[in-house]
Design an enzyme around this catalytic site. Structure first.
Site, PDB file in Angstrom:
ATOM      1  N   LYS A   1      14.088  -0.637   5.799  1.00  0.00           N
ATOM      2  CA  LYS A   1      13.695  -0.066   4.502  1.00  0.00           C
ATOM      3  C   LYS A   1      13.928   1.440   4.469  1.00  0.00           C
ATOM      4  CE  LYS A   1      11.884   0.552   0.451  1.00  0.00           C
ATOM      5  NZ  LYS A   1      10.532   0.177   0.070  1.00  0.00           N
TER       6      LYS A   1
ATOM      7  N   THR B   1       5.796   0.603   2.722  1.00  0.00           N
ATOM      8  CA  THR B   1       6.836   1.379   3.401  1.00  0.00           C
ATOM      9  C   THR B   1       6.152   2.421   4.274  1.00  0.00           C
ATOM     10  OG1 THR B   1       8.391   1.063   1.588  1.00  0.00           O
ATOM     11  CG2 THR B   1       8.829   2.871   3.109  1.00  0.00           C
TER      12      THR B   1
ATOM     13  N   LYS C   1       7.988  10.761   0.044  1.00  0.00           N
ATOM     14  CA  LYS C   1       7.344  10.181   1.225  1.00  0.00           C
ATOM     15  C   LYS C   1       8.355   9.410   2.070  1.00  0.00           C
ATOM     16  CE  LYS C   1       5.745   6.157   1.501  1.00  0.00           C
ATOM     17  NZ  LYS C   1       5.104   4.827   1.338  1.00  0.00           N
TER      18      LYS C   1
ATOM     19  N   LEU D   1       0.826  -1.206   0.000  1.00  0.00           N
ATOM     20  CA  LEU D   1       0.000   0.000   0.000  1.00  0.00           C
ATOM     21  C   LEU D   1       0.864   1.262   0.000  1.00  0.00           C
ATOM     22  CD1 LEU D   1      -2.429  -1.453   2.673  1.00  0.00           C
ATOM     23  CD2 LEU D   1      -2.881  -1.253   0.218  1.00  0.00           C
ATOM     24  N   PRO D   2       0.341   2.378  -0.522  1.00  0.00           N
ATOM     25  CA  PRO D   2       1.180   3.552  -0.793  1.00  0.00           C
ATOM     26  C   PRO D   2       1.424   4.513   0.361  1.00  0.00           C
ATOM     27  CG  PRO D   2      -1.028   3.923  -1.637  1.00  0.00           C
ATOM     28  CD  PRO D   2      -0.996   2.503  -1.130  1.00  0.00           C
TER      29      PRO D   2
END
Length: 306
Positions: free
Chosen positions: A177, A102, A252, A71-72
């Site tokens: 990450k 992330t 982001k 998912l974004p």
């Protein structure tokens, strides 16, 4: 205790540039996939490849005891897991969730707590390798969770990637990450500036890439994902920076890394990360936020010609 049935359906929520090819690789490996995405075109594309469509995240987990999510954003993760018709509300004891999004480590831990209250398990497993790795099933997964949950999750991760590393408890996969993408954002900016300088000096770009890739300047941003058009085939720079990892997503991730550094027990300054964030933000402000982040090369070259 969570388990992955060898022949049971796998749920998949989030069919963007990364999620769609990951789900396709599960299908190619012979697994039945039950999928959901708010983008009906993306969902239809996956169903044409053999997946079964579901009407909501809750409908996915009703049909699959193991669910992968890609998912974004943090709000989307919270909505998919904790919202109305979300995964957690429909989960059962023994279900396993693998979140490849992330996000902040704290968010992963928040969602995992809600999942555990239902008797289910969650591992955070963000990825490295980009869209190429997603398509070719060569991703690296950075995984956080209990030893048992990670061991079970790795059965599926091996169908979508070539390597998975257990980084610690829930949230540590996400922490790894953020560190990785901090380095990626900085290194891509450096490669873009190097090629921009070559442009100004009249140096053949392929020759520069060959030198970078066999010398001390070598990095993934140059030898696998080169940002300069005409240097490499099969990467976003060869197709007008379409597809790939959007500039706004890099913004982001760098923002998440900065926030994590500022919220750590001893605050940490990230001066190079902050400069990289400014560059990608300028690129986005000039209308290229949806382009691959390697388009920073084009932005640097063209902005300084004006």
């Amino acid at each position: 205790m969570a388990s992955v049935p060898e022949d049971g359906p796998i749920g998949f929520v989030g069919l963007g540039n990364m999620g769609a090819p990951m789900a396709r690789n599960l299908i190619k490996a012979g697994r039945k996939v039950v999928a959901f995405d708010v983008n009906e075109a993306m969902l239809a594309s996956l169903t044409s490849a053999g997946a079964t469509a579901a009407a909501s995240p809750a409908a996915v987990v009703a049909q699959a005891r193991t669910v992968v999510t890609m998912l974004p954003s943090i709000p989307t993760v919270r909505q998919v897991y904790l919202g109305e018709n979300g995964l957690v509300g429909a989960s059962r004891t023994g279900d396993l969730f693998i979140d490849c999004s992330t996000i902040e480590p704290a968010t992963a831990q928040e969602v995992a707590t809600a999942v555990q209250a239902r008797g289910a398990s969650l591992v955070d497993a963000p990825v490295s390798g980009g869209t190429i790795g997603a398509e070719q099933a060569t991703l690296t997964f950075m995984v956080g969770g209990t030893e048992e949950s990670v061991r079970i999750a790795q059965v599926l991760l091996s169908l979508m990637g070539k390597k998975s590393v257990h980084c610690g408890d829930v949230g540590m996969g996400t922490a790894a990450k953020l560190c990785n993408n901090l380095v990626l954002g900085i290194s891509m900016a450096a490669v873009c500036e190097g090629h921009a300088l070559a442009d100004r000096l009249g140096l053949d770009q392929k020759k520069l890439a060959d030198i970078l890739n066999t010398s001390s300047g070598r990095c993934w941003s140059s030898d696998t994902y080169n940002p300069c058009p005409g240097v490499m085939e099969g990467v976003p720079s060869a197709r007008g920076y379409s597809g790939g990892f959007a500039c706004d997503l890099m913004i982001k991730d760098l923002g998440l890394a900065s926030a994590a550094a500022h919220s750590s027990k001893t605050k940490l300054a990230l001066p190079l990360g902050s400069l990289a964030l400014q560059l990608y933000s300028l690129m986005s402000m000039h209308g290229a936020g949806n382009k691959d982040f390697s388009g920073l090369y084009k932005f640097i070259v063209e902005a300084q010609k004006q």
